[in-house]
Scaffold this motif. Sequence first.
Motif, PDB file in Angstrom:
ATOM      1  N   ASN A  85      10.074   5.084   4.540  1.00 29.20           N
ATOM      2  CA  ASN A  85      10.380   3.900   4.287  1.00 29.20           C
ATOM      3  C   ASN A  85       9.563   1.987   4.422  1.00 29.20           C
ATOM      4  OD1 ASN A  85      13.359   4.646   3.967  1.00 29.20           O
ATOM      5  ND2 ASN A  85      12.877   5.711   6.332  1.00 29.20           N
ATOM      6  N   LEU A  86      10.107   1.124   4.015  1.00 29.06           N
ATOM      7  CA  LEU A  86       9.415   0.118   4.323  1.00 29.06           C
ATOM      8  C   LEU A  86      10.023  -0.511   4.916  1.00 29.06           C
ATOM      9  CD1 LEU A  86       8.432  -0.614   0.136  1.00 29.06           C
ATOM     10  CD2 LEU A  86       7.152   1.018   2.029  1.00 29.06           C
ATOM     11  N   THR A  87       9.565  -1.163   5.648  1.00 29.44           N
ATOM     12  CA  THR A  87       9.842  -1.991   6.659  1.00 29.44           C
ATOM     13  C   THR A  87       9.849  -3.495   7.035  1.00 29.44           C
ATOM     14  OG1 THR A  87      10.320  -0.029   8.320  1.00 29.44           O
ATOM     15  CG2 THR A  87      10.368  -2.536   9.151  1.00 29.44           C
ATOM     16  N   GLN A  88      10.743  -4.615   6.888  1.00 30.29           N
ATOM     17  CA  GLN A  88      10.615  -5.686   6.198  1.00 30.29           C
ATOM     18  C   GLN A  88       9.505  -6.656   8.109  1.00 30.29           C
ATOM     19  OE1 GLN A  88      13.486  -8.491   4.964  1.00 30.29           O
ATOM     20  NE2 GLN A  88      11.347 -10.108   4.697  1.00 30.29           N
ATOM     21  N   THR A  89       8.716  -6.745   7.676  1.00 30.25           N
ATOM     22  CA  THR A  89       7.736  -7.883   9.099  1.00 30.25           C
ATOM     23  C   THR A  89       7.472  -8.563   8.799  1.00 30.25           C
ATOM     24  OG1 THR A  89       5.880  -7.631   8.218  1.00 30.25           O
ATOM     25  CG2 THR A  89       6.675  -5.091   8.801  1.00 30.25           C
ATOM     26  N   GLY A  90       7.931  -9.640   7.876  1.00 34.97           N
ATOM     27  CA  GLY A  90       7.659 -10.885   7.867  1.00 34.97           C
ATOM     28  C   GLY A  90       5.852 -11.583   8.012  1.00 34.97           C
ATOM     29  N   GLN A  92       2.652 -12.346   6.509  1.00 29.11           N
ATOM     30  CA  GLN A  92       2.360 -12.449   4.910  1.00 29.11           C
ATOM     31  C   GLN A  92       0.974 -11.439   4.810  1.00 29.11           C
ATOM     32  OE1 GLN A  92       1.443 -16.674   4.942  1.00 29.11           O
ATOM     33  NE2 GLN A  92      -0.167 -15.793   6.665  1.00 29.11           N
ATOM     34  N   LEU A  93       0.308 -10.848   6.091  1.00 30.43           N
ATOM     35  CA  LEU A  93      -0.527 -10.274   5.634  1.00 30.43           C
ATOM     36  C   LEU A  93      -0.214  -8.287   5.356  1.00 30.43           C
ATOM     37  CD1 LEU A  93      -3.705 -11.635   6.936  1.00 30.43           C
ATOM     38  CD2 LEU A  93      -3.567 -11.310   5.103  1.00 30.43           C
ATOM     39  N   ASP A  94       1.369  -8.453   6.183  1.00 28.42           N
ATOM     40  CA  ASP A  94       1.054  -6.962   5.919  1.00 28.42           C
ATOM     41  C   ASP A  94       1.667  -6.551   4.690  1.00 28.42           C
ATOM     42  OD1 ASP A  94       0.998  -6.248   8.941  1.00 28.42           O
ATOM     43  OD2 ASP A  94       3.153  -6.943   8.714  1.00 28.42           O
ATOM     44  N   VAL A  95       0.999  -5.982   3.885  1.00 24.00           N
ATOM     45  CA  VAL A  95       1.564  -5.387   2.571  1.00 24.00           C
ATOM     46  C   VAL A  95       1.593  -3.581   2.106  1.00 24.00           C
ATOM     47  CG1 VAL A  95       0.182  -4.871   0.131  1.00 24.00           C
ATOM     48  CG2 VAL A  95      -0.456  -6.681   1.244  1.00 24.00           C
ATOM     49  N   ALA A  96       2.452  -3.253   1.719  1.00 21.36           N
ATOM     50  CA  ALA A  96       3.144  -2.270   1.897  1.00 21.36           C
ATOM     51  C   ALA A  96       2.964  -1.872  -0.013  1.00 21.36           C
ATOM     52  CB  ALA A  96       5.200  -1.736   2.322  1.00 21.36           C
ATOM     53  N   ILE A  97       2.929  -0.146   0.093  1.00 21.82           N
ATOM     54  CA  ILE A  97       2.609   0.451  -1.552  1.00 21.82           C
ATOM     55  C   ILE A  97       3.842   1.318  -1.384  1.00 21.82           C
ATOM     56  CG2 ILE A  97       1.185   1.760  -2.812  1.00 21.82           C
ATOM     57  CD1 ILE A  97      -0.967   1.796  -0.711  1.00 21.82           C
ATOM     58  N   ARG A  98       4.195   0.537  -2.663  1.00 19.93           N
ATOM     59  CA  ARG A  98       5.242   1.186  -3.471  1.00 19.93           C
ATOM     60  C   ARG A  98       4.919   2.153  -4.467  1.00 19.93           C
ATOM     61  NH1 ARG A  98      10.818  -1.854  -4.709  1.00 19.93           N
ATOM     62  NH2 ARG A  98       9.748  -2.461  -6.469  1.00 19.93           N
ATOM     63  N   GLY A  99       5.178   3.758  -4.007  1.00 12.20           N
ATOM     64  CA  GLY A  99       4.508   4.085  -4.817  1.00 12.20           C
ATOM     65  C   GLY A  99       3.448   5.039  -4.856  1.00 12.20           C
ATOM     66  N   ASP A 100       2.374   5.762  -5.974  1.00 10.18           N
ATOM     67  CA  ASP A 100       1.662   6.558  -5.507  1.00 10.18           C
ATOM     68  C   ASP A 100       0.051   5.523  -5.109  1.00 10.18           C
ATOM     69  OD1 ASP A 100      -0.012   8.061  -5.448  1.00 10.18           O
ATOM     70  OD2 ASP A 100      -0.389   8.103  -7.621  1.00 10.18           O
ATOM     71  N   GLY A 101      -0.491   6.194  -4.054  1.00  4.80           N
ATOM     72  CA  GLY A 101      -1.821   4.450  -4.376  1.00  4.80           C
ATOM     73  C   GLY A 101      -2.089   4.866  -3.361  1.00  4.80           C
ATOM     74  N   PHE A 102      -3.966   4.322  -3.467  1.00  4.73           N
ATOM     75  CA  PHE A 102      -4.249   3.699  -1.308  1.00  4.73           C
ATOM     76  C   PHE A 102      -4.885   2.499  -1.943  1.00  4.73           C
ATOM     77  CE2 PHE A 102      -3.491   8.617  -1.926  1.00  4.73           C
ATOM     78  CZ  PHE A 102      -3.291   8.590  -0.529  1.00  4.73           C
ATOM     79  N   PHE A 103      -5.034   1.987  -0.566  1.00  3.31           N
ATOM     80  CA  PHE A 103      -6.043   0.805  -0.417  1.00  3.31           C
ATOM     81  C   PHE A 103      -7.014   1.511   0.510  1.00  3.31           C
ATOM     82  CE2 PHE A 103      -2.231  -0.913   1.213  1.00  3.31           C
ATOM     83  CZ  PHE A 103      -1.780  -2.280   1.067  1.00  3.31           C
ATOM     84  N   LYS A 104      -8.494   0.748  -0.877  1.00  3.00           N
ATOM     85  CA  LYS A 104      -9.799   1.131  -0.812  1.00  3.00           C
ATOM     86  C   LYS A 104     -10.667   0.210   0.604  1.00  3.00           C
ATOM     87  CE  LYS A 104     -13.757   2.178  -3.708  1.00  3.00           C
ATOM     88  NZ  LYS A 104     -14.119   1.941  -4.686  1.00  3.00           N
ATOM     89  N   VAL A 105     -11.327   0.793   1.350  1.00  2.00           N
ATOM     90  CA  VAL A 105     -11.764  -0.401   2.947  1.00  2.00           C
ATOM     91  C   VAL A 105     -12.853   0.654   2.687  1.00  2.00           C
ATOM     92  CG1 VAL A 105      -9.809  -1.040   3.657  1.00  2.00           C
ATOM     93  CG2 VAL A 105     -11.112   1.654   4.665  1.00  2.00           C
ATOM     94  N   GLN A 106     -14.057  -0.065   2.909  1.00  2.00           N
ATOM     95  CA  GLN A 106     -15.353  -0.025   3.339  1.00  2.00           C
ATOM     96  C   GLN A 106     -15.496   0.034   4.732  1.00  2.00           C
ATOM     97  OE1 GLN A 106     -18.290  -2.975   2.070  1.00  2.00           O
ATOM     98  NE2 GLN A 106     -20.159  -1.420   1.108  1.00  2.00           N
ATOM     99  N   LEU A 107     -16.361   1.549   5.165  1.00  2.00           N
ATOM    100  CA  LEU A 107     -16.609   1.819   6.118  1.00  2.00           C
ATOM    101  C   LEU A 107     -17.854   0.747   7.014  1.00  2.00           C
ATOM    102  CD1 LEU A 107     -15.450   5.417   6.625  1.00  2.00           C
ATOM    103  CD2 LEU A 107     -14.510   3.434   7.040  1.00  2.00           C
ATOM    104  N   PRO A 108     -18.408   0.758   8.076  1.00  3.64           N
ATOM    105  CA  PRO A 108     -19.793   0.628   8.676  1.00  3.64           C
ATOM    106  C   PRO A 108     -20.898   0.477   8.303  1.00  3.64           C
ATOM    107  CG  PRO A 108     -18.107   0.191  10.462  1.00  3.64           C
ATOM    108  CD  PRO A 108     -17.362   0.880   8.751  1.00  3.64           C
ATOM    109  N   ASP A 109     -20.789   2.232   7.641  1.00 11.96           N
ATOM    110  CA  ASP A 109     -22.239   2.564   7.105  1.00 11.96           C
ATOM    111  C   ASP A 109     -21.825   2.125   5.820  1.00 11.96           C
ATOM    112  OD1 ASP A 109     -20.007   4.231   6.385  1.00 11.96           O
ATOM    113  OD2 ASP A 109     -20.424   6.011   7.378  1.00 11.96           O
TER     114      ASP A 109
END
Length: 262
Positions: A85-90, A92-109
């Motif tokens: 479920n998607l919950t509203q937070t208000g 502006q930097l909170d982002v939800a994915i509605r559907g398939d997929g992932f955010f990609k992040v870079q690790l320290p290594d």
Amino acid sequence: MRALSTAATGMMAMELNVQVISNNLANMTTTGYKRQRAEFQDLLYDHVSRVGTQTSAQGNMLPVGIDLGSGVKTVGTVRLMTQGNLTQTGNQLDVAIRGDGFFKVQLPDGTFAYTRDGSFNMDSQGRIVTPQGNVLQPAITIPPNSTGLTINAQGQVSVIPQGSTTPQILGQLQMTRFINPAGLLPMGDNLYQETPASGTPIDGLPGTDGAGDLQQGMLEQSNVDSVSEITNLITAQRAYEMNSKVISAADQMMQSVSNLMR
């Protein structure tokens, strides 16, 4: 007695099942958490009398055999990637994915990881990062003193620079998809890594080629259903108790045999 070891495998399987359920319940409020389910298979059989064995020269065959199972084994803990479920937070930097997929992040290594947790922050350089400080990819830097941060459903990030009234596009968020997302390796911190089972990452834009779109000011909640988990917990507990009863019964039968020999 065979029943002792068979029932012991059942108790061990249910103990693992309870561990999986307890982890699901512990993460009921974890952003973007995907519940797991333990799956089991029966162990090898001792074919005392094989079905279909010929019993006479006239070609008569056994219609049934005698097959003694040796218990149960755990074959996997499947991660169910259904939408939470998607919950509203208000925020502006909170982002939800509605559907398939992932955010990609870079690790320290320098390697990459993937997450459904869109509770982002800004670091000292203005870059969008995860709560652990991992930089969102592709990296987007928000200018100081800018206002009106907007992330639309297609992933375009824009702000209104200081001293201006015209929005400026800073960059484009991407979605990463996998052929088998259940094959990703959980790392903790709401992060996953690709594996040979997950397939290679497929980068694309939100809302295109099967990828979900983005919802700013919202977060995806865990997909754990507390009622189902409690029901599964009771079922596992009762199965554990029944297997322990089998061990007690087998012990009593062996005790009776032992008493006859005295």
